[in-house]
Design a protein around this motif. Structure first.
Motif, PDB file in Angstrom:
ATOM      1  N   ALA A 289      49.390  40.568  29.634  1.00  0.00           N
ATOM      2  CA  ALA A 289      48.035  40.261  30.102  1.00  0.00           C
ATOM      3  C   ALA A 289      47.369  41.498  30.701  1.00  0.00           C
ATOM      4  O   ALA A 289      46.167  41.731  30.508  1.00  0.00           O
ATOM      5  CB  ALA A 289      48.078  39.130  31.132  1.00  0.00           C
ATOM      6  N   MET A 290      48.130  42.310  31.417  1.00  0.00           N
ATOM      7  CA  MET A 290      47.577  43.539  31.998  1.00  0.00           C
ATOM      8  C   MET A 290      47.132  44.494  30.896  1.00  0.00           C
ATOM      9  O   MET A 290      46.092  45.152  31.013  1.00  0.00           O
ATOM     10  CB  MET A 290      48.625  44.208  32.897  1.00  0.00           C
ATOM     11  N   ILE A 291      47.896  44.555  29.808  1.00  0.00           N
ATOM     12  CA  ILE A 291      47.551  45.449  28.705  1.00  0.00           C
ATOM     13  C   ILE A 291      46.316  44.941  27.973  1.00  0.00           C
ATOM     14  O   ILE A 291      45.410  45.708  27.636  1.00  0.00           O
ATOM     15  CB  ILE A 291      48.741  45.600  27.746  1.00  0.00           C
ATOM     16  N   VAL A 292      46.259  43.614  27.735  1.00  0.00           N
ATOM     17  CA  VAL A 292      45.118  43.045  27.019  1.00  0.00           C
ATOM     18  C   VAL A 292      43.817  43.331  27.754  1.00  0.00           C
ATOM     19  O   VAL A 292      42.793  43.662  27.147  1.00  0.00           O
ATOM     20  CB  VAL A 292      45.308  41.526  26.828  1.00  0.00           C
ATOM     21  N   PHE A 293      43.842  43.211  29.070  1.00  0.00           N
ATOM     22  CA  PHE A 293      42.625  43.393  29.863  1.00  0.00           C
ATOM     23  C   PHE A 293      42.487  44.815  30.409  1.00  0.00           C
ATOM     24  O   PHE A 293      41.704  45.062  31.335  1.00  0.00           O
ATOM     25  CB  PHE A 293      42.583  42.374  31.005  1.00  0.00           C
ATOM     26  N   LEU A 294      43.236  45.756  29.822  1.00  0.00           N
ATOM     27  CA  LEU A 294      43.141  47.143  30.269  1.00  0.00           C
ATOM     28  C   LEU A 294      41.733  47.721  30.137  1.00  0.00           C
ATOM     29  O   LEU A 294      41.257  48.393  31.058  1.00  0.00           O
ATOM     30  CB  LEU A 294      44.150  48.000  29.489  1.00  0.00           C
ATOM     31  N   PRO A 295      41.013  47.489  29.023  1.00  0.00           N
ATOM     32  CA  PRO A 295      39.647  48.044  28.943  1.00  0.00           C
ATOM     33  C   PRO A 295      38.740  47.552  30.070  1.00  0.00           C
ATOM     34  O   PRO A 295      37.990  48.340  30.652  1.00  0.00           O
ATOM     35  CB  PRO A 295      39.154  47.554  27.573  1.00  0.00           C
ATOM     36  N   GLU A 296      38.805  46.261  30.381  1.00  0.00           N
ATOM     37  CA  GLU A 296      37.983  45.744  31.472  1.00  0.00           C
ATOM     38  C   GLU A 296      38.446  46.288  32.809  1.00  0.00           C
ATOM     39  O   GLU A 296      37.632  46.531  33.704  1.00  0.00           O
ATOM     40  CB  GLU A 296      38.025  44.213  31.478  1.00  0.00           C
ATOM     41  N   THR A 297      39.747  46.491  32.964  1.00  0.00           N
ATOM     42  CA  THR A 297      40.265  47.041  34.216  1.00  0.00           C
ATOM     43  C   THR A 297      39.716  48.448  34.446  1.00  0.00           C
ATOM     44  O   THR A 297      39.216  48.766  35.542  1.00  0.00           O
ATOM     45  CB  THR A 297      41.803  47.083  34.179  1.00  0.00           C
ATOM     46  N   ILE A 298      39.791  49.283  33.427  1.00  0.00           N
ATOM     47  CA  ILE A 298      39.281  50.650  33.554  1.00  0.00           C
ATOM     48  C   ILE A 298      37.782  50.637  33.827  1.00  0.00           C
ATOM     49  O   ILE A 298      37.279  51.378  34.686  1.00  0.00           O
ATOM     50  CB  ILE A 298      39.595  51.455  32.283  1.00  0.00           C
ATOM     51  N   THR A 299      37.045  49.790  33.103  1.00  0.00           N
ATOM     52  CA  THR A 299      35.602  49.717  33.287  1.00  0.00           C
ATOM     53  C   THR A 299      35.254  49.263  34.696  1.00  0.00           C
ATOM     54  O   THR A 299      34.332  49.804  35.326  1.00  0.00           O
ATOM     55  CB  THR A 299      34.979  48.741  32.266  1.00  0.00           C
ATOM     56  N   ALA A 300      35.979  48.272  35.225  1.00  0.00           N
ATOM     57  CA  ALA A 300      35.702  47.766  36.564  1.00  0.00           C
ATOM     58  C   ALA A 300      35.973  48.831  37.628  1.00  0.00           C
ATOM     59  O   ALA A 300      35.194  48.992  38.579  1.00  0.00           O
ATOM     60  CB  ALA A 300      36.544  46.522  36.834  1.00  0.00           C
ATOM     61  N   ILE A 301      37.068  49.564  37.468  1.00  0.00           N
ATOM     62  CA  ILE A 301      37.396  50.601  38.461  1.00  0.00           C
ATOM     63  C   ILE A 301      36.369  51.727  38.412  1.00  0.00           C
ATOM     64  O   ILE A 301      35.943  52.247  39.456  1.00  0.00           O
ATOM     65  CB  ILE A 301      38.831  51.119  38.221  1.00  0.00           C
ATOM     66  N   ARG A 302      35.931  52.104  37.217  1.00  0.00           N
ATOM     67  CA  ARG A 302      34.903  53.140  37.110  1.00  0.00           C
ATOM     68  C   ARG A 302      33.585  52.662  37.700  1.00  0.00           C
ATOM     69  O   ARG A 302      32.859  53.432  38.339  1.00  0.00           O
ATOM     70  CB  ARG A 302      34.739  53.553  35.651  1.00  0.00           C
ATOM     71  N   ALA A 303      33.256  51.376  37.497  1.00  0.00           N
ATOM     72  CA  ALA A 303      32.031  50.835  38.089  1.00  0.00           C
ATOM     73  C   ALA A 303      32.114  50.863  39.611  1.00  0.00           C
ATOM     74  O   ALA A 303      31.137  51.211  40.298  1.00  0.00           O
ATOM     75  CB  ALA A 303      31.800  49.403  37.598  1.00  0.00           C
ATOM     76  N   ALA A 304      33.275  50.508  40.167  1.00  0.00           N
ATOM     77  CA  ALA A 304      33.445  50.551  41.621  1.00  0.00           C
ATOM     78  C   ALA A 304      33.337  51.978  42.138  1.00  0.00           C
ATOM     79  O   ALA A 304      32.750  52.236  43.199  1.00  0.00           O
ATOM     80  CB  ALA A 304      34.796  49.953  42.003  1.00  0.00           C
ATOM     81  N   GLN A 306      31.486  54.207  41.006  1.00  0.00           N
ATOM     82  CA  GLN A 306      30.065  54.545  41.009  1.00  0.00           C
ATOM     83  C   GLN A 306      29.264  53.689  41.981  1.00  0.00           C
ATOM     84  O   GLN A 306      28.043  53.830  42.080  1.00  0.00           O
ATOM     85  CB  GLN A 306      29.494  54.376  39.595  1.00  0.00           C
ATOM     86  N   GLY A 307      29.941  52.776  42.693  1.00  0.00           N
ATOM     87  CA  GLY A 307      29.266  51.932  43.664  1.00  0.00           C
ATOM     88  C   GLY A 307      28.612  50.701  43.079  1.00  0.00           C
ATOM     89  O   GLY A 307      27.844  50.022  43.765  1.00  0.00           O
ATOM     90  N   GLU A 308      28.916  50.367  41.815  1.00  0.00           N
ATOM     91  CA  GLU A 308      28.294  49.211  41.157  1.00  0.00           C
ATOM     92  C   GLU A 308      29.168  47.983  41.362  1.00  0.00           C
ATOM     93  O   GLU A 308      29.864  47.516  40.467  1.00  0.00           O
ATOM     94  CB  GLU A 308      28.104  49.510  39.671  1.00  0.00           C
ATOM     95  N   ILE A 309      29.108  47.424  42.565  1.00  0.00           N
ATOM     96  CA  ILE A 309      30.023  46.344  42.918  1.00  0.00           C
ATOM     97  C   ILE A 309      29.698  45.053  42.182  1.00  0.00           C
ATOM     98  O   ILE A 309      30.594  44.274  41.857  1.00  0.00           O
ATOM     99  CB  ILE A 309      30.007  46.121  44.449  1.00  0.00           C
ATOM    100  N   GLN A 310      28.415  44.810  41.875  1.00  0.00           N
ATOM    101  CA  GLN A 310      28.099  43.586  41.134  1.00  0.00           C
ATOM    102  C   GLN A 310      28.616  43.661  39.700  1.00  0.00           C
ATOM    103  O   GLN A 310      29.008  42.648  39.122  1.00  0.00           O
ATOM    104  CB  GLN A 310      26.593  43.322  41.136  1.00  0.00           C
ATOM    105  N   ARG A 311      28.637  44.857  39.156  1.00  0.00           N
ATOM    106  CA  ARG A 311      29.207  45.003  37.812  1.00  0.00           C
ATOM    107  C   ARG A 311      30.704  44.712  37.837  1.00  0.00           C
ATOM    108  O   ARG A 311      31.259  44.156  36.887  1.00  0.00           O
ATOM    109  CB  ARG A 311      28.936  46.401  37.280  1.00  0.00           C
ATOM    110  N   VAL A 312      31.371  45.076  38.921  1.00  0.00           N
ATOM    111  CA  VAL A 312      32.789  44.719  39.074  1.00  0.00           C
ATOM    112  C   VAL A 312      32.944  43.206  39.038  1.00  0.00           C
ATOM    113  O   VAL A 312      33.822  42.666  38.364  1.00  0.00           O
ATOM    114  CB  VAL A 312      33.344  45.286  40.396  1.00  0.00           C
ATOM    115  N   SER A 313      32.079  42.508  39.773  1.00  0.00           N
ATOM    116  CA  SER A 313      32.135  41.047  39.777  1.00  0.00           C
ATOM    117  C   SER A 313      31.839  40.474  38.394  1.00  0.00           C
ATOM    118  O   SER A 313      32.522  39.556  37.929  1.00  0.00           O
ATOM    119  CB  SER A 313      31.131  40.485  40.795  1.00  0.00           C
ATOM    120  N   ASN A 314      30.829  41.016  37.723  1.00  0.00           N
ATOM    121  CA  ASN A 314      30.498  40.525  36.379  1.00  0.00           C
ATOM    122  C   ASN A 314      31.671  40.688  35.431  1.00  0.00           C
ATOM    123  O   ASN A 314      31.951  39.806  34.608  1.00  0.00           O
ATOM    124  CB  ASN A 314      29.282  41.269  35.836  1.00  0.00           C
ATOM    125  N   LEU A 315      32.359  41.817  35.525  1.00  0.00           N
ATOM    126  CA  LEU A 315      33.490  42.077  34.636  1.00  0.00           C
ATOM    127  C   LEU A 315      34.679  41.196  34.974  1.00  0.00           C
ATOM    128  O   LEU A 315      35.296  40.593  34.090  1.00  0.00           O
ATOM    129  CB  LEU A 315      33.894  43.550  34.723  1.00  0.00           C
TER     130      LEU A 315
END
Length: 392
Positions: A289-304, A306-315
């Protein structure tokens, strides 16, 4: 259209797509060899190679997702990535259920693992990264509240009620039909509102006009983001950039698909490796499951970052709403059509951890600011979940 394809399918993008699909083809061709009892060094080498391919593809997915998010704006941009991964995951779970063997609890185990990973590990690490860099970040509380409202209801339908009103942890057919139908209706209504009248509830607070119902708090320092009034409508964006958006969606799907296929193909190899190491079998599902959602994990951490906390929630919250909202109706329908039992009721330990997770998520995101300390609490809950896996 050709110019847009060339601009999107750069040599780097094509190389990642070729790498992912080439690795998947190699795994299929070598299946007889891989299914044999490989020596430990060879087994570890194959697993490491698959992980390297998945990570390389994941960064390609993140790049396309970020460009789509920039072009479409939230929540549309993050929704494309979320639905791409979740739909493929649901299809694969359904394919396993339709295949040979007994898989009565695969949906329960998969969704619970995803819940703990997304709500605690991914959110926790993202808040740690964002909180350490930006201090307190202000989410759009109305949007987060909408996600959590659905998660509370869907989690109860998925994991609690089958054990209280069902038989042997599964819904009876007369119960499964309304539960599946109501879940689909609720999820469809959520998407309708998220992409329509309540779009502002899922944007960063500094992108929502003052006084808007979607504004969850005072705006942080301006990061040069367009306001909702300044940003063109999604219809206008789709009309003007239809070819580019279509090409990027295609590139994203072509890069995501081998990630999910490879992660499921490596399941038997991972089970073998964990069995030799004496690790619990349940750990395999968590790692997959961690591997499957790796793209979203990376995207969420990069959004955080950059200070985009709502994007973290959306993801994160959006991904889990989609996972539960699509997986449960799919497996209940397959169970009714094939006569298979679909065991959804969770153990008392996992229900306790899920309740703690949902309560912690509410307290984290309903305050004026989220901080690194909130993130540390979420990571601790995930560690406790890991402890229960090893002690169970």
């Amino acid at each position: 259209m050709t110019a847009h394809l060339r601009a999107v399918f750069t040599p780097a993008v094509l190389a990642r797509i070729a790498l992912g699909w080439g690795a998947f083809a190699a795994v299929l061709l070598l299946q007889p060899v891989l299914s044999a009892h490989l020596p430990a060094p060879a087994l570890l080498a194959v697993l490491a190679g698959i992980v390297v391919v998945i990570v390389a593809c994941a960064f390609g997915v993140v790049g396309q997702a970020e460009r789509l998010a920039h072009r479409l704006g939230d929540p549309y941009g993050t929704l494309v990535l979320t639905l791409s991964i979740v739909l493929i995951e649901v299809i694969l779970i359904s394919a396993v259920m339709l295949g040979p063997g007994e898989h009565a609890s695969i949906a329960r185990d998969s969704v619970m693992a995803v819940s703990m990973i997304i709500l605690n590990l991914v959110v926790g690490v993202a808040l740690l990264v964002g909180g350490m860099r930006h201090g307190g970040m202000r989410p759009n509380r109305t949007g987060v509240s909408a996600y959590l409202s659905l998660l509370v209801v869907l989690s109860a339908l998925a994991f609690v009620l089958p054990g209280t009103i069902g038989a042997d942890g599964a819904y009876a057919p007369g119960q499964a039909i309304p539960v599946a139908a109501l879940t689909v209706v609720l999820y469809a209504f959520f998407l309708y509102r998220q992409m329509g009248a309540q779009r502002g509830d899922f944007q960063e607070v500094d992108a929502v006009p003052a006084g808007s119902p979607g504004r969850g708090g005072a705006a942080p320092a301006d990061r040069g983001t367009q306001t909702a009034a300044e940003r063109p409508s999604v219809t206008a964006v789709l009309t003007e950039h239809r070819a580019e958006i279509g090409a990027r969606v295609l590139a994203l799907v072509l890069t995501v698909l081998p990630i999910v296929l490879l992660s499921h193909d490596m399941a038997s190899l991972l089970d073998d490796a964990l069995d030799r190491a004496g690790a619990p079998v349940a750990l395999s599902g968590i790692l997959i499951a961690m591997i499957v959602f790796l793209p979203e994990t990376i995207t969420a951490i990069r959004a955080a970052h950059q200070g985009e906390i709502q994007r973290v929630s959306n993801l994160c919250h959006g991904a889990l709403v989609s996972t539960v909202g699509l997986t449960i109706p799919a497996v209940l329908t397959i169970g009714m059509l094939t006569g298979q039992p679909v065991v959804l009721a969770e153990s008392a330990t996992n229900l306790t951890l899920l309740a703690v997770t949902l309560l912690l998520t509410v307290t984290t995101f309903t305050g004026r600011k989220v901080t690194a300390l909130h993130g540390a609490a979420h990571v601790l809950v995930f560690m406790v979940y890991g402890l229960t896996v090893f002690s169970g």
